[in-house]
Design an enzyme around this catalytic site. Sequence first.
Site, short mmCIF file in Angstrom:
data_model
loop_
_atom_site.label_atom_id
_atom_site.label_comp_id
_atom_site.label_asym_id
_atom_site.label_seq_id
_atom_site.Cartn_x
_atom_site.Cartn_y
_atom_site.Cartn_z
N THR A 158 -9.78 -14.31 13.61
CA THR A 158 -8.41 -13.03 13.35
C THR A 158 -7.86 -12.33 12.09
O THR A 158 -8.47 -13.62 10.73
CB THR A 158 -7.46 -12.68 14.37
OG1 THR A 158 -6.03 -11.95 14.25
CG2 THR A 158 -6.38 -13.97 13.96
N LYS A 170 -11.32 -11.32 9.28
CA LYS A 170 -12.84 -10.81 10.20
C LYS A 170 -13.74 -10.52 9.39
O LYS A 170 -14.97 -10.60 9.54
CB LYS A 170 -12.41 -9.72 11.00
CG LYS A 170 -11.65 -10.37 12.07
CD LYS A 170 -11.02 -8.94 13.26
CE LYS A 170 -10.27 -9.62 13.74
NZ LYS A 170 -9.68 -7.94 15.00
N GLY A 222 -6.52 7.03 13.04
CA GLY A 222 -6.87 5.84 11.94
C GLY A 222 -8.11 5.28 11.62
O GLY A 222 -8.95 5.59 11.80
N GLY A 271 -9.46 -1.54 10.87
CA GLY A 271 -10.64 -1.79 11.04
C GLY A 271 -10.44 -1.93 12.88
O GLY A 271 -11.86 -1.78 13.31
N ARG A 315 -3.91 9.05 7.70
CA ARG A 315 -2.60 9.47 6.53
C ARG A 315 -3.40 9.17 5.16
O ARG A 315 -3.90 10.76 4.52
CB ARG A 315 -1.93 8.74 6.77
CG ARG A 315 -0.98 8.90 5.88
CD ARG A 315 0.34 8.01 5.44
NE ARG A 315 -0.59 6.85 5.41
CZ ARG A 315 0.39 5.53 5.75
NH1 ARG A 315 1.53 5.07 5.65
NH2 ARG A 315 -0.66 3.61 5.52
P1 ATR Z 1 -6.17 -2.55 11.50
O1 ATR Z 1 -7.15 -3.29 10.97
O2 ATR Z 1 -5.82 -2.77 13.59
O3 ATR Z 1 -6.58 -1.26 11.47
P2 ATR Z 1 -4.99 -1.44 9.14
O4 ATR Z 1 -6.59 -1.68 8.54
O5 ATR Z 1 -3.71 -2.28 8.28
O6 ATR Z 1 -5.42 -2.27 10.72
O7 ATR Z 1 -5.40 0.05 9.23
C1 ATR Z 1 -3.63 0.14 10.04
C2 ATR Z 1 -3.42 2.40 10.38
O8 ATR Z 1 -2.99 2.56 10.73
C3 ATR Z 1 -4.06 2.96 9.02
O9 ATR Z 1 -5.58 4.11 9.27
C4 ATR Z 1 -3.31 3.14 8.53
O10 ATR Z 1 -2.91 4.76 7.57
P3 ATR Z 1 -4.05 4.54 5.71
O11 ATR Z 1 -4.99 4.70 6.33
O12 ATR Z 1 -3.53 5.55 5.55
O13 ATR Z 1 -2.88 3.16 5.13
C5 ATR Z 1 -2.56 3.39 9.91
N1 ATR Z 1 -1.08 3.79 9.20
C6 ATR Z 1 -0.08 2.49 9.25
N2 ATR Z 1 1.11 3.05 9.17
C7 ATR Z 1 0.95 4.54 8.45
C8 ATR Z 1 1.85 5.58 8.83
N3 ATR Z 1 3.09 5.20 8.76
N4 ATR Z 1 1.47 6.68 8.42
C9 ATR Z 1 0.32 7.15 8.97
N5 ATR Z 1 -0.80 5.87 9.10
C10 ATR Z 1 0.01 5.36 9.20
#
Ligand code: ATR
Length: 280
Positions: A64, A68, A131, A134, A156
């Site tokens: 995890t 990864k 999003g 990952g 975002r």
């Molecule tokens: P994971 O591996 O679980 O997908 P991550 O790589 O940290 O975790 O991705 C988190 C996602 O949530 C990203 O798409 C992030 O957007 P950014 O690429 O712009 O960072 C999104 N995310 C987190 N907080 C956010 C917020 N306040 N508003 C919009 N998107 C958010």
Amino acid sequence: MSSPPRACVIGWPVEHSRSPVIHGYWLKHYGIDGAYGKEAVKPEDIADFLRTLSEHGYVGANVTLPHKEAALRAVDQADTAAKAIGAVNTVWLDKQGLLQGSNTDAYGFMINLQGLAPDWQARCDVAMVLGAGGAARGVLYGLIAAGVRRVLLTNRTVAKAETLAREFGSPVDVLPWDKKDSALPACGLLVNTTSLGMTGQPPLEIMVPALPTAAVVADIVYVPLETPLLAAARERGLTAVDGLGMLLHQAVPGFEHWFGIRPDVTADLRAEVVATLEAG
Ligand code: ATR
């Protein structure tokens, strides 16, 4: 006589992982003489740890955050899903002693979607994925492998969505984050892979009523189980698919590799994991 098989989840930190609850439940349920534990391994040590997995007494492991991607580089062989997603979440030693790596997140997401919304594909000409981390990679891989014709990807940080769109190719179109509401009427499936809506995070602001009445809404967040997004979907009469099912299903292939039985995802298992989530 060989000792009972042991597997574990490897993370940094690893305390929050629900995998021991899932695999512990199955070991007991199937009466298997085996064990599943947790290993906190620092990022600088992960490659060595994986290369010496059997010396640590393990036949395999779940991997995890944040390991990864490093696990993909450390395995001897990775399957198609792991290569396409760029990450490994399940490893096992094969009969030759080679370390095999897979990514079962897309499998878990798709099986869960199929189970809770069996006709999702008939309702889904266009899907929207929110999003570009990952988790989004796993969902995109699963949807495209299932034949979804068009995926609108919005994030975002638009540059991250553009990178994913280049990698995953023509089914994926990038949509600006502030334009997502206007594209909803065409979408039969909406998937949230962001952390928005998770306990302690801001809610996801999106116009759920703009979706078609036959749409399916899936959230990969499972704390809380019923995110504000899923609650809004149910209120509108849409099919809501929660993130816990994905977590349970992604565990199935690993258990089979390590312990030799393909386990079932049941209501009883789900209730056991929900109880641990509620306990905090
Ligand atoms: P994971 O591996 O679980 O997908 P991550 O790589 O940290 O975790 O991705 C988190 C996602 O949530 C990203 O798409 C992030 O957007 P950014 O690429 O712009 O960072 C999104 N995310 C987190 N907080 C956010 C917020 N306040 N508003 C919009 N998107 C958010």
